[in-house]
Design a protein around this motif. Structure first.
Motif, PDB file in Angstrom:
ATOM      1  N   ARG A   1      33.272  -4.403  -9.398  1.00 24.60           N
ATOM      2  CA  ARG A   1      34.654  -4.772  -9.685  1.00 24.60           C
ATOM      3  C   ARG A   1      35.167  -4.034 -10.923  1.00 24.60           C
ATOM      4  NH1 ARG A   1      33.570  -9.946  -8.721  1.00 24.60           N
ATOM      5  NH2 ARG A   1      34.076  -9.918  -6.514  1.00 24.60           N
ATOM      6  N   LYS A   2      34.285  -3.913 -11.935  1.00 19.82           N
ATOM      7  CA  LYS A   2      34.694  -3.194 -13.158  1.00 19.82           C
ATOM      8  C   LYS A   2      34.964  -1.728 -12.840  1.00 19.82           C
ATOM      9  CE  LYS A   2      31.868  -5.855 -16.328  1.00 19.82           C
ATOM     10  NZ  LYS A   2      30.658  -5.775 -17.139  1.00 19.82           N
TER      11      LYS A   2
ATOM     12  N   GLY B   1      41.002   2.620  -9.896  1.00 25.80           N
ATOM     13  CA  GLY B   1      42.234   2.279  -9.177  1.00 25.80           C
ATOM     14  C   GLY B   1      42.043   1.765  -7.778  1.00 25.80           C
ATOM     15  N   LYS B   2      40.941   1.058  -7.545  1.00 27.08           N
ATOM     16  CA  LYS B   2      40.720   0.464  -6.217  1.00 27.08           C
ATOM     17  C   LYS B   2      40.915  -1.047  -6.300  1.00 27.08           C
ATOM     18  CE  LYS B   2      38.934   3.840  -3.582  1.00 27.08           C
ATOM     19  NZ  LYS B   2      39.320   4.185  -2.226  1.00 27.08           N
ATOM     20  N   ILE B   3      41.436  -1.610  -5.219  1.00 26.90           N
ATOM     21  CA  ILE B   3      41.640  -3.052  -5.188  1.00 26.90           C
ATOM     22  C   ILE B   3      40.443  -3.706  -4.525  1.00 26.90           C
ATOM     23  CG2 ILE B   3      43.112  -4.923  -4.326  1.00 26.90           C
ATOM     24  CD1 ILE B   3      45.368  -2.711  -4.161  1.00 26.90           C
TER      25      ILE B   3
ATOM     26  N   CYS C   1      43.714   2.539  -1.294  1.00 28.77           N
ATOM     27  CA  CYS C   1      43.264   1.899  -2.540  1.00 28.77           C
ATOM     28  C   CYS C   1      42.489   0.606  -2.264  1.00 28.77           C
ATOM     29  CB  CYS C   1      44.453   1.642  -3.454  1.00 28.77           C
ATOM     30  SG  CYS C   1      45.762   0.788  -2.619  1.00 28.77           S
TER      31      CYS C   1
ATOM     32  N   GLU D   1      38.174  -1.231 -10.810  1.00 28.52           N
ATOM     33  CA  GLU D   1      39.375  -1.303 -11.639  1.00 28.52           C
ATOM     34  C   GLU D   1      39.617   0.028 -12.353  1.00 28.52           C
ATOM     35  OE1 GLU D   1      39.377  -4.697 -14.238  1.00 28.52           O
ATOM     36  OE2 GLU D   1      41.287  -4.033 -15.079  1.00 28.52           O
TER      37      GLU D   1
END
Ligand code: PEP
Ligand code: MN
Length: 363
Positions: free
Chosen positions: A327-328, A334-336, A93, A331
């Motif tokens: 980043r959006k 499900g990735k950090i 992730c 999210e």
């Protein structure tokens, strides 16, 4: 073949299996999972010793590995590999972002870029000290001086350094400075280089050759893994097709395809993949959407003055916008992805994207 140990098999039983495998003239790759340990036995004439291994103490079963790439195969290790170097986490992730100039040109250019990409959320600094150029008359890189500059940028920012090694003979020197060795697209099938890089003990980013198949990419990774290095990151960077509207054609289906076949992390390089800065932000976001474990993006203080690949390079503001968009998406899937630093420029509008359609401006 894979020797699957029983749950709770003792270290001695695992060691015994490794020894038996080696006695058969095969290479043993023990893989310690959270559930159970498997020992991949790789080499020619693998199957004739199967029955002898099956009856060794602590062995649950012995199964053939069907894929031609053995250690890279998901059959051997269903858990996803996460390559970690300081703040750079790539796999499962974790989404790693490797950003920086195509080439290291000066200390000032590299340090300014390192600070800007870190502020925007990059987790590693890229930059070529040895450049594989199509023409021998083009800028070839600052070589060891470039490596020294990259090390200075790491010293100041804490970002690990990803840099290309062009030749097997250069591996000790480059590995002495770099945190991650990059094997370029032109060298994907340079097997001596792959072996040397594998033996250097540093993680490797392996870029897909512009004419390489998925199987060839995975077999190239196998050379690094077979040298005892488990930290391999695969990189889709575009392939050559009949199409000319982009520098290469960037096939993002590579990412979900590879995910089903290998546990190794897969990153995408939309800079080389498209060859146009204005296509990079959306293709970076698309890569995240299809499950990429990371991105490699070219960034320069003034792309129009870059000594190489300026037309596909983002400036600092464009990179910050691209990170905000990714980043959006991260999210949503499900990735950090690390947040930007508080000192990062505020992204108020996505001005980069209004440039889509002005392709010729950067050609
Ligand atoms: C690079 O990353 O600057 C580079 C030369 O990439 P590739 O090997 O994918 O062409
Ligand atoms: Mn480049």
């Amino acid at each position: 073949m894979i020797v699957v140990m029983k749950r709770g098999a003792s270290p001695e039983q695992i060691q015994h299996v490794i020894q038996r495998v080696e006695e058969f003239g095969l290479k043993a790759h023990p893989i310690y999972g959270t559930e159970r340990t498997v020992v991949a036995a790789v080499g020619e004439k693998r199957d004739e010793h199967r029955h002898s291994l099956e009856i060794a103490p602590g062995v649950a079963e012995v199964v053939p590995i069907l894929a031609p790439y053995k250690v890279a195969s998901i059959e051997v290790k269903p858990e996803r590999t996460v390559v970690r170097v300081g703040p750079l986490w790539v796999g499962n992730c974790h989404l790693g972002v490797i950003a920086g100039p195509c080439a290291v040109e000066s200390e000032e250019q590299t340090l300014a870029t390192a600070r800007a990409v870190k502020a925007a959320g990059a987790t590693a600094l890229r930059g070529g000290a040895y450049k594989p150029r199509t023409s021998p008359y083009s800028f070839q890189g600052l070589k060891e001086e470039g490596l020294r500059i990259l090390a200075a940028a790491r010293e100041e920012t804490g970002l690990p350094v990803v840099t290309e090694v062009l030749a097997a003979a250069d591996v000790p020197l480059v590995a002495g400075y770099a945190d991650v060795l990059q094997i370029g697209a032109r060298n994907m099938q340079n097997y001596r280089l792959l072996e040397e890089a594998g033996a250097a003990g540093k993680p490797v980013v392996l870029k897909r050759g512009p004419a390489a198949t998925m199987e060839e990419l995975l077999l190239a990774a196998e050379y690094v893994l077979n040298a005892g290095n488990q930290n391999v990151i695969l990189c889709e960077r575009g392939i050559r097709t009949f199409e000319t509207h982009t520098r290469y054609t960037l096939p993002l289906a590579t990412v979900p395809y590879l995910r089903e076949r290998t546990h190794l992390p897969i990153i995408v390089d939309p800079s080389h993949g498209t060859g146009h800065a204005n296509l990079v932000p959306r293709m970076a976001a698309a890569a995240v959407a299809v499950g990429a474990d990371g991105l490699m993006i070219e960034v320069h203080p003034t792309p129009e003055k870059a000594l190489s690949d300026g037309y596909q390079t983002l400036d600092f503001a464009e990179f910050a916008e691209t990170m905000a968009l990714c980043r959006k998406v991260a999210e949503a899937v499900g990735k950090i992805m690390p947040p930007p630093h508080p000192t990062a420029p505020l992204v108020t509008s996505m001005k980069t994207f209004s440039k889509v359609g002005s392709l010729s401006a950067k050609e």
